[in-house]
Design a protein around this motif. Structure first.
Motif, PDB file in Angstrom:
ATOM      1  N   LEU A  59      -7.820   3.552  -2.420  1.00 41.52           N
ATOM      2  CA  LEU A  59      -7.611   2.303  -1.684  1.00 41.52           C
ATOM      3  C   LEU A  59      -8.744   2.151  -0.681  1.00 41.52           C
ATOM      4  O   LEU A  59      -9.099   3.106   0.010  1.00 41.52           O
ATOM      5  CB  LEU A  59      -6.285   2.318  -0.922  1.00 41.52           C
TER       6      LEU A  59
ATOM      7  N   GLU B 176     -11.585   4.159   4.418  1.00 40.48           N
ATOM      8  CA  GLU B 176     -11.307   3.268   5.541  1.00 40.48           C
ATOM      9  C   GLU B 176     -12.601   2.720   6.122  1.00 40.48           C
ATOM     10  O   GLU B 176     -13.519   3.478   6.458  1.00 40.48           O
ATOM     11  CB  GLU B 176     -10.522   3.975   6.642  1.00 40.48           C
TER      12      GLU B 176
ATOM     13  N   LEU C 224      -2.373   1.653  10.560  1.00 38.31           N
ATOM     14  CA  LEU C 224      -2.844   1.755   9.186  1.00 38.31           C
ATOM     15  C   LEU C 224      -3.073   3.211   8.798  1.00 38.31           C
ATOM     16  O   LEU C 224      -2.663   3.663   7.724  1.00 38.31           O
ATOM     17  CB  LEU C 224      -4.138   0.956   9.039  1.00 38.31           C
TER      18      LEU C 224
ATOM     19  N   VAL D  11      -9.425   0.299   2.742  1.00 41.15           N
ATOM     20  CA  VAL D  11      -8.575  -0.327   3.755  1.00 41.15           C
ATOM     21  C   VAL D  11      -9.372  -0.536   5.043  1.00 41.15           C
ATOM     22  O   VAL D  11     -10.480  -0.017   5.209  1.00 41.15           O
ATOM     23  CB  VAL D  11      -7.325   0.546   4.044  1.00 41.15           C
TER      24      VAL D  11
ATOM     25  N   LYS E   2     -14.663  -4.541   3.753  1.00 40.73           N
ATOM     26  CA  LYS E   2     -14.078  -3.810   2.628  1.00 40.73           C
ATOM     27  C   LYS E   2     -14.533  -4.367   1.277  1.00 40.73           C
ATOM     28  O   LYS E   2     -14.971  -3.620   0.406  1.00 40.73           O
ATOM     29  CB  LYS E   2     -12.545  -3.861   2.718  1.00 40.73           C
TER      30      LYS E   2
ATOM     31  N   THR F  53      -7.807  -4.182  -0.632  1.00 44.45           N
ATOM     32  CA  THR F  53      -6.565  -4.486   0.088  1.00 44.45           C
ATOM     33  C   THR F  53      -6.820  -5.509   1.185  1.00 44.45           C
ATOM     34  O   THR F  53      -7.950  -5.643   1.677  1.00 44.45           O
ATOM     35  CB  THR F  53      -5.969  -3.213   0.729  1.00 44.45           C
TER      36      THR F  53
ATOM     37  N   MET G  94       0.837  -1.208   0.000  1.00 46.34           N
ATOM     38  CA  MET G  94       0.000   0.000   0.000  1.00 46.34           C
ATOM     39  C   MET G  94       0.865   1.248   0.000  1.00 46.34           C
ATOM     40  O   MET G  94       0.595   2.218  -0.725  1.00 46.34           O
ATOM     41  CB  MET G  94      -0.931   0.004   1.218  1.00 46.34           C
TER      42      MET G  94
END
Length: 423
Positions: A170, A67, A82, A172, A179, A257, A55
């Motif tokens: 992304l 997120e 993270l 995450v 996710k 991810t 990532m």
């Protein structure tokens, strides 16, 4: 006035109702839960570390971080490692690497004023303390309304960046935070079907990311998945401007991810919470321990019924005379009710515990929020996140020293008490 005779059956029913009312009123749930300090405290696996490293390598092309956190434990499911690893640099402009926070499993939280207030606290906290946060949303299974709002927020970020190459994002979060499910929802709603409603391609696009009940289904970064067409309309037969795709450049692409766990969980109760919602592999924490902790939380979270007394869903489902603090009694009732029996007809406590945890994860046995969400608890979590993360070995050494100090204090206390003649 002559008295009206009462039948034996009516008298017995009245006695049972009185006994049950007294029992319900007299029941006192446990106020604390004793957690063994020896339970596992980490689920930070090799593919978590490798995924995080990958990532970081892609950040130069990423303009948005989505997120996912679990609304049932909105503070515990936050991974500061993270967040810090993927945050925009201090010198970046506000449009660089924007953040959208999505609280999943919102439909599995209790529909109470306290839950609504928790959501309000979370939204205010993120929007006021993180300048790069563009939206805070709450979604559940089949949350079409929230998916639409999330797509609108993503498009707003894409237009703000105004890049000819479009937007790369992304998605995450912690393991099993939802996710991949969220990505499938975005793809399904964001990409129009060129063959029209009911066309074959809609079925083809329904699921682009693998999902599962256990963590670890996604073990590496996926290829970029288009969730919004480009403004030239190359991916859709319909007019891009009429569908609101203007300013999207080549479109919006999202990369799924692997979930990343925290390196070490210092508080053993937090590990129980994470295991209960499925953030760690089933079996890592003993199933009967999870069932006992669930019983503890269900008893604390009882809601008032129409008669003003506390209502606990598991009591009604298992047809118990009243609530209990005894996990063996609880699992015995579960085993008898759903047929989780061992040879000889006795209760299989482990199978019963597994069944009840899985049932609760899908909304059975009552809905519970496992974290207290207030401005104070959020501020405290922020302070703790600023402390540099310990490695697992460092954390274990620190905890070993603390345990020795506690044991020494207990020994001295007992010694001092005996010397003063205490019993």
């Amino acid at each position: 006035m002559a008295s009206i005779p009462i039948s034996t059956a009516a008298r017995a029913a009245a006695q049972r109702a009185t006994t049950l009312t007294v029992s319900r009123a007299a029941f006192q749930p446990r106020q604390t839960f004793d957690v063994s300090p020896d339970i596992p405290r980490s689920f930070f696996l090799g593919h978590h570390h490798a995924g995080l490293a990958r990532m970081r390598q892609t950040l130069s092309t990423v303009g948005l971080i989505i997120e996912c956190r679990d609304f049932r434990l909105p503070i515990t499911s936050w991974n500061p490692l993270l967040e810090q690893s993927l945050a925009a640099s201090p010198s970046s402009s506000p449009s660089d690497r924007s953040r959208i926070i999505v609280y999943t499993h919102h439909d599995l939280a209790p529909p109470t004023p306290a839950s609504h207030l928790a959501a309000s606290h979370l939204r205010d906290f993120h929007l006021s303390s993180h300048p790069t946060t563009k939206a805070v949303l709450f979604t559940g299974t089949g949350g079409a309304h929230t998916t639409r709002d999330l797509l609108s927020a993503i498009k707003a970020v894409a237009r703000e960046r105004d890049s000819l190459t479009g937007l790369r994002a992304l998605v995450v979060g912690m393991p099993n935070a939802g996710k991949s499910t969220l990505l499938n929802q975005l793809r399904r709603r964001g990409m129009p079907d060129p063959r029209g409603a009911g066309g074959g391609s809609a079925k083809r696009k329904t699921k682009v990311a693998r999902t599962g009940a256990n963590p670890g289904v996604t073990r590496r970064l996926s290829s970029p998945i288009r969730i919004v067409p480009g403004e030239n309309g190359s991916s859709s037969s319909s007019s891009s401007s009429s569908d609101g795709f203007e300013g999207m450049g080549e479109g919006v692409f999202v990369v799924d991810t692997p979930g990343v766990f925290v390196p070490y969980v210092s508080d053993p109760e937090k590990m129980l919470k994470l295991a209960l919602v499925g953030c760690v592999r089933d079996g890592l924490v003993p199933r009967e321990t999870l069932a006992d902790y669930l019983l503890f939380r269900l008893n604390l979270a009882a809601v008032s019924d129409s008669d003003g007394g506390p209502r606990r869903e598991y009591v009604e489902r298992l047809k118990l005379d009243g609530p209990t603090n005894d996990v063996n009694e609880f699992l015995e009732a579960v085993a008898r009710r759903v047929g989780k029996l061992a040879r000889g007809g006795g209760a299989n406590y482990e199978a019963a515990a597994e069944w009840v945890v899985q049932e609760w994860r899908t909304g059975g046995f009552g809905r519970v929020m496992l974290d207290e969400v207030t401005p104070e608890t959020l501020a405290r979590a922020m302070e703790q996140a600023q402390v540099s993360e310990l490695s697992m070995n460092q954390a274990r050494k620190k905890e070993k020293v603390a345990r020795k100090a506690r044991n020494e204090a207990k020994r001295l206390g007992k010694s001092g008490g005996n010397g003063n003649g205490a019993v």
